[in-house]
Design an enzyme around this catalytic site. Structure first.
Site, mmCIF file in Angstrom:
data_model
loop_
_atom_site.group_PDB
_atom_site.id
_atom_site.type_symbol
_atom_site.label_atom_id
_atom_site.label_comp_id
_atom_site.label_asym_id
_atom_site.label_seq_id
_atom_site.Cartn_x
_atom_site.Cartn_y
_atom_site.Cartn_z
ATOM 1 N N LYS A 32 30.067 -8.488 21.006
ATOM 2 C CA LYS A 32 29.271 -9.499 20.293
ATOM 3 C C LYS A 32 27.871 -8.976 19.986
ATOM 4 O O LYS A 32 27.388 -9.083 18.866
ATOM 5 C CB LYS A 32 29.187 -10.784 21.113
ATOM 6 C CG LYS A 32 28.379 -11.879 20.424
ATOM 7 C CD LYS A 32 28.168 -13.104 21.307
ATOM 8 C CE LYS A 32 29.417 -13.910 21.509
ATOM 9 N NZ LYS A 32 29.155 -15.210 22.186
ATOM 10 N N GLU A 45 29.481 0.055 28.052
ATOM 11 C CA GLU A 45 30.785 0.707 28.148
ATOM 12 C C GLU A 45 31.423 0.840 26.770
ATOM 13 O O GLU A 45 31.955 1.899 26.405
ATOM 14 C CB GLU A 45 31.713 -0.093 29.076
ATOM 15 C CG GLU A 45 31.242 -0.223 30.501
ATOM 16 C CD GLU A 45 30.412 -1.474 30.749
ATOM 17 O OE1 GLU A 45 30.270 -1.862 31.919
ATOM 18 O OE2 GLU A 45 29.911 -2.071 29.760
ATOM 19 N N GLY A 92 33.135 -15.006 26.182
ATOM 20 C CA GLY A 92 33.987 -13.829 26.108
ATOM 21 C C GLY A 92 35.381 -14.038 26.663
ATOM 22 O O GLY A 92 36.376 -13.638 26.058
ATOM 23 N N ARG A 93 35.490 -14.682 27.817
ATOM 24 C CA ARG A 93 36.801 -14.850 28.456
ATOM 25 C C ARG A 93 37.652 -15.919 27.782
ATOM 26 O O ARG A 93 38.811 -16.092 28.136
ATOM 27 C CB ARG A 93 36.614 -15.142 29.938
ATOM 28 C CG ARG A 93 35.702 -16.325 30.227
ATOM 29 C CD ARG A 93 35.279 -16.319 31.694
ATOM 30 N NE ARG A 93 34.289 -17.334 32.008
ATOM 31 C CZ ARG A 93 32.985 -17.191 31.852
ATOM 32 N NH1 ARG A 93 32.503 -16.080 31.321
ATOM 33 N NH2 ARG A 93 32.141 -18.147 32.196
ATOM 34 N N GLU A 119 35.290 -15.520 36.920
ATOM 35 C CA GLU A 119 34.004 -15.437 36.232
ATOM 36 C C GLU A 119 33.510 -16.827 35.857
ATOM 37 O O GLU A 119 32.299 -17.058 35.763
ATOM 38 C CB GLU A 119 34.125 -14.557 34.983
ATOM 39 C CG GLU A 119 32.776 -14.177 34.380
ATOM 40 C CD GLU A 119 32.889 -13.080 33.333
ATOM 41 O OE1 GLU A 119 32.929 -11.899 33.723
ATOM 42 O OE2 GLU A 119 32.962 -13.404 32.132
ATOM 43 N N HIS A 179 58.671 -6.444 46.681
ATOM 44 C CA HIS A 179 58.767 -5.231 47.486
ATOM 45 C C HIS A 179 57.383 -4.709 47.850
ATOM 46 O O HIS A 179 57.238 -3.540 48.229
ATOM 47 C CB HIS A 179 59.560 -4.169 46.717
ATOM 48 C CG HIS A 179 60.983 -4.570 46.480
ATOM 49 N ND1 HIS A 179 61.997 -4.239 47.346
ATOM 50 C CD2 HIS A 179 61.548 -5.303 45.499
ATOM 51 C CE1 HIS A 179 63.143 -4.733 46.896
ATOM 52 N NE2 HIS A 179 62.891 -5.394 45.773
ATOM 53 N N LYS A 185 24.759 -4.728 35.839
ATOM 54 C CA LYS A 185 24.541 -3.999 34.587
ATOM 55 C C LYS A 185 23.120 -3.444 34.518
ATOM 56 O O LYS A 185 22.890 -2.291 34.139
ATOM 57 C CB LYS A 185 24.778 -4.923 33.389
ATOM 58 C CG LYS A 185 26.234 -5.292 33.139
ATOM 59 C CD LYS A 185 26.312 -6.165 31.893
ATOM 60 C CE LYS A 185 27.736 -6.524 31.556
ATOM 61 N NZ LYS A 185 27.812 -7.363 30.337
#
Length: 545
Positions: free
Chosen positions: A206, A212, A267-268, A353, A384, A512
């Site tokens: 955005k 990153e 964002g999420r 979050e 398992h 950050k």
């Protein structure tokens, strides 16, 4: 004590939990032959069996009283109306508008937001159709064969999960890849298998400053230019999902290749927006519309279904019941479909979050548990690995089982075994095996004496572990949309119950900022920053050396 934990509704739930704590699902099912039917709900194509939960009618009534006290319905309605439910940042949380009918106006701060939503969606459809049919090509005139989405967090987890969930609906002619980690071990092997002439990149950020994502984008641009020998290739091979037009222009992306979204899209919650560009490229505009339709159907169910028959409300209430009154600290998500293997990771961000908070809407420290740790993996792999702990560990771990009635493949035996395992695990978790039952089985095999006692103790299963089983007809775009929206609305319900703001994420920011500071210290020859603790200084020296 806070106003919430001192409230009558909270006190009544705590008292009733003490009366139910010694009860067992075996007893409740024996006393209620119709328990499964009475505790099953359905909406938007999702069937939910809530019968294997440690609740009776009074517990549900008290939980609904808590929902009324905490104004769950009011927060829901205000969110859909575009009110500033993100109280800390004084803005709307309108991800639901992204799948709202374009013909239904929605006025926020005096402006109808729906024309803007429709315009971006139309541009996405046009662009994706052109890439998929070969009308939009790369710098050398070749068709795109691969798309790489560069994003992180909500710009990666949701879209990547949906793309893999809907793999049968993708085209073999266009492969979609996701890169998120700043660790070059994520990007480098991906680029190694691609051809610069036929690769399209989507930079999903955005602000166009996410370290990153921009680091990966810069490296991808260098790889592209080196491979094609022309810096101008950037404009043909990169598009952006961003609101920073100046940043995208400086990178070399034409404004016509930038797709924006709004500050009321967290964002999420953003996969329904232009952030879902890679999803639309993978499955096509028509299937993406079906994804939106599934989410919209769950929106309508959440808005219209009575509280007692409302899937998100029931899921939210049960989560609070176990987290706040039984001490459950984790929640397992167990999809019995390999294509949903990334769903737990998406839900980790969505729930933790959003509701991993320790301050209420008024800025006060809270005195009750909030979001549990979300975790899980697909069945039958998890059986398992960690199911031993679910069955015989010392913790109460509520779990969601997710399964489709129809498979996405032509191997019915595999699907029968998958479904059988799903149902068997939820049955075993609920009802367990008593010591007497274990002894009888062992004695029938001729085992006796001390060995019988030892094995019987080890083969006793307490059961009484609560589970929800979610069933869809088929894992198609509509079903995936409905499932994701179901969990989104569960987040809203629980945030209202806990009196927290689920739409900010200040806890993401501190690390950050510190990373930028520490990064400058890792450069060989750089002076160490003042104010760092002794441990960090020592680790910098070790890693820098």
């Amino acid at each position: 004590m806070s106003a919430l934990t001192e409230s009558p509704a909270w006190a009544a739930l705590a008292e009733h939990q003490r009366t139910l704590a010694g009860g067992h699902l075996r007893e409740w099912f024996a006393a209620e032959p119709d328990r499964a039917a009475r505790h099953s709900l359905e909406g938007a194509g999702v069937f939910a069996d809530f019968s294997k939960h440690r609740v009776d009618d009074r517990a549900l009534a008290l939980l609904h009283a808590l929902a009324v006290q905490q104004d769950v319905a009011g927060w829901r309605d205000r969110m859909f109306a575009g009110d500033a439910v993100n109280t800390a940042e004084e803005r709307s949380a309108l991800h639901t508008a992204l799948r709202r009918p374009a013909s239904a106006p929605l006025v926020v701060d005096g402006t109808d937001v729906m024309p803007g939503v429709a315009e971006v969606l139309a541009r996405m459809r046009q662009f994706c159709a052109a890439v998929r049919d070969g009308g939009r090509r790369g710098h050398t005139g070749q068709r795109f064969t691969d798309v790489v989405n560069l994003g992180i967090g909500g710009s990666d987890l949701g879209p990547a999960m949906v793309t893999e969930a809907l793999q049968p609906f993708t085209s073999d002619a266009l492969r979609v890849h996701y890169v998120s980690n700043v660790d070059a071990a994520d990007l480098a092997p991906r680029l190694a298998g691609l051809d610069p002439a036929t690769t399209l990149f989507i930079i999903c950020s955005k602000t166009f400053t996410t370290i990153e994502t921009i680091t990966n984008a810069d490296t991808a641009r260098q790889w592209l230019v080196a491979g094609l020998g022309d810096p101008r290739a950037t404009g043909a091979h990169f598009v952006a999902v961003s609101t920073n037009l100046e940043g995208t222009r400086q990178f070399g992306i034409d404004p016509g290749n930038v797709f924006g979204f709004w500050d009321w899209v967290g964002g999420r919650f953003s996969l329904w927006s232009a952030v879902g560009m890679a999803v639309m490229l993978a499955i096509g505009p028509e299937a993406f519309d079906e994804l939106l339709a599934g989410a919209r159907a769950m929106d309508e169910h959440f808005l219209q279904a009575p509280a007692e028959r409302n899937l998100p409300i029931r899921m939210g209430l049960l989560g609070v019941w176990y987290g706040n009154f039984f001490g459950a600290r984790t929640h397992a998500v167990l999809p019995y479909d390999q294509r949903l293997h990334r769903l737990p990771a998406h839900l980790q961000q969505l729930e933790m979050e959003s509701n991993g908070k320790s301050v209420d809407r008024q800025g006060r420290r809270i005195d009750h548990a909030t979001c549990p740790v979300i975790w899980g993996s697909p069945g039958t792999n998890g059986q398992h690995a960690f199911y031993q702990l679910l069955h015989q560990g010392t913790q109460l771990i509520p779990a969601d089982f997710i399964v489709a009635r129809q498979p996405h493949h032509a191997h019915p035996l595999h699907h029968r075994l998958l479904v059988a395992n799903c149902l068997a695990q939820s049955e075993a978790l609920a009802f367990g095996k008593t010591t007497d039952e274990a002894r009888a089985e062992l004695a029938a095999r001729g085992i006796s004496g001390v060995l019988l006692d030892l094995l019987a103790a080890n083969q006793t299963f307490a059961g009484n572990q609560p589970t929800t089983t979610l069933v869809v007809e088929r894992l198609d775009p509509h079903a995936v949309g409905a499932l994701v929206a179901l969990y989104e609305h569960k987040v809203l319900v629980q945030s209202a119950l806990w009196n927290i703001n689920p739409f900010d994420q200040w806890g993401v920011e501190l690390g950050k900022k510190l990373a930028l500071r520490i990064g400058t210290c890792l450069v060989p020859g750089a002076a160490q920053a003042l104010g760092l603790d002794g441990s960090t200084r020592a680790l910098i020296e070790r890693l820098r050396t």
